[in-house]
Design an enzyme around this catalytic site. Sequence first.
Site, PDB file in Angstrom:
ATOM      1  N   LYS A 290       1.443   4.709   6.997  1.00  0.00           N
ATOM      2  CA  LYS A 290       0.963   5.856   6.066  1.00  0.00           C
ATOM      3  C   LYS A 290       1.593   7.245   5.972  1.00  0.00           C
ATOM      4  O   LYS A 290       2.350   7.276   7.116  1.00  0.00           O
ATOM      5  CB  LYS A 290      -0.613   5.761   6.155  1.00  0.00           C
ATOM      6  CG  LYS A 290      -1.537   4.549   6.244  1.00  0.00           C
ATOM      7  CD  LYS A 290      -1.476   3.624   4.960  1.00  0.00           C
ATOM      8  CE  LYS A 290      -2.212   2.574   5.080  1.00  0.00           C
ATOM      9  NZ  LYS A 290      -2.192   1.798   3.784  1.00  0.00           N
TER      10      LYS A 290
ATOM     11  N   SER B 176       0.938  -1.342   0.153  1.00  0.00           N
ATOM     12  CA  SER B 176      -0.080   0.114   0.074  1.00  0.00           C
ATOM     13  C   SER B 176       0.927   1.205   0.290  1.00  0.00           C
ATOM     14  O   SER B 176       0.438   2.404  -0.360  1.00  0.00           O
ATOM     15  CB  SER B 176      -1.010   0.010   1.312  1.00  0.00           C
ATOM     16  OG  SER B 176      -0.395   0.363   2.548  1.00  0.00           O
TER      17      SER B 176
END
Length: 199
Positions: free
Chosen positions: A102, A48
């Site tokens: 993230k 991701s």
Amino acid sequence: MTEEIKQKTWKTRLQRYLRRTVFISIFLAFLLFVRIFLFQIYSIQGNSMYPTLANGSIVFVWKGGFALSAKLFGTEWLYTEPEIKKLDLVLFHDQAGNLIVKRVIGLPNEFYSIEAGRVLIDSQMLIENYTPLGSVTLEPINSIFLNLKNSPFLAMSQQGRIPPGYYLLLGDNREYSTDSRSFGLVPVEKIKGRVIFYF
């Protein structure tokens, strides 16, 4: 060997053993302190964050000032205000309690908007050269995670202002990332550290 010499030898060995025990105990306590309060090594699972981080990448995380683990106190404990900047990579607990990395896209009090596959912060389009070439940022979706009772995460819409104490976190590989668009804006107490080095 006289009894007196035997006693001295025994005392010398005991003192040496105690010194070693104290040294090892202090060293282990120091390592535990570093692991809990200052530093963590984490292995990336999934893609991701590609191309910045790939599956199996190793990241070094600075934890100083960030919330301590819920396992220690039963809840997150924020002992100081952490220094979090835009575009930092951060390690945090998601809605399911998993540790993931993230990128910080929006800071508290900033106004975000997702338009035509691009992210705007305070009406300025972000130049995101860390995302894969040709990728687009899809609009937020409703997630089953947001149905969790008493969740501290806040659902986000296509645009809005980020409340104090919350952050907008997105994966670099936008089309294949589960991030704030799915589980909501992330409260600061869920953020466990900032990535300072990776390979």
